[in-house]
Design an enzyme around this catalytic site. Sequence first.
Site, short mmCIF file in Angstrom:
data_model
loop_
_atom_site.label_atom_id
_atom_site.label_comp_id
_atom_site.label_asym_id
_atom_site.label_seq_id
_atom_site.Cartn_x
_atom_site.Cartn_y
_atom_site.Cartn_z
N LYS A 116 40.75 44.57 43.85
CA LYS A 116 39.34 44.73 43.51
C LYS A 116 39.04 43.94 42.25
O LYS A 116 39.93 43.35 41.63
CB LYS A 116 38.97 46.19 43.32
CG LYS A 116 39.67 46.88 42.14
CD LYS A 116 39.05 48.23 41.82
CE LYS A 116 39.08 49.19 42.96
NZ LYS A 116 38.62 50.56 42.59
N LYS A 158 37.49 47.61 52.59
CA LYS A 158 36.77 48.77 52.03
C LYS A 158 35.39 48.38 51.53
O LYS A 158 35.25 47.45 50.74
CB LYS A 158 37.61 49.36 50.89
CG LYS A 158 37.02 50.60 50.24
CD LYS A 158 38.04 51.31 49.35
CE LYS A 158 38.71 50.42 48.37
NZ LYS A 158 39.53 51.17 47.39
#
EC number: 4.2.3.153
Length: 234
Positions: free
Chosen positions: A27, A84
């Site tokens: 991320k 995600k």
Amino acid sequence: MKLLVSPINVEEAKTCKSGGADIIDVKNPKEGSLGANFPWMIRDVKNVAGIVPLSATIGDFNYKPGTASLAALGAAVAGADYIKVGLFDIQTREQALDMLTNIVRSVKEYDKNKKVVASGYSDYKRINSISPFELPSIGEKAGVDVVMMDTGIKDGRSTFEFLTEEELKDFVSSSRDHGLQAALAGTIKFEDIPALKRISPDIIGVRGCVCGGDRNSSIRKDLVEKLRALINRK
């Protein structure tokens, strides 16, 4: 419970792997709670992760199903096993279902073995987004594999400050009733592990606690190992 740890670069990914993470999650905290990193970073971390499954976030999204679907496909092509998406600025079931259905199609048409993770937020009331408790039923209909709960605003407040242990148990139970795995994240601390064992999600996601409490610092191997040991302890 599987331990998901979120590095921001290759060196941190190596630390996650050597410390015993079950899933390595790429991320970019500079772009938000579920901020997206670059395709080449996903590829580079995938090379480091080896057989350890790789997760990649594609962003905290508003209602842009086309943009989200393209981003999801990009993460899948770059090597992510779990893709995600955060439903940050989504207010209705209809928006969430449209977003997730198209993301799932985008990913599964490329590789049916890839997994789609739909993330809601435990602090949904303060960011004015859809309740995470609606995600299990929406996720089942859309065809996602995992539903997750994180915090939308990273200001040091934990998921446990916004929701009770019973509410989190209900989220996990509902997820399983709909045939999905459940993941919990959001400023999780070492002292939360006993409660998490009672709640029993399939996956817990961390960053800050294995950085020594400051998610902007670097991940430490000794803290990943400590967390892994606490999870494993009977």
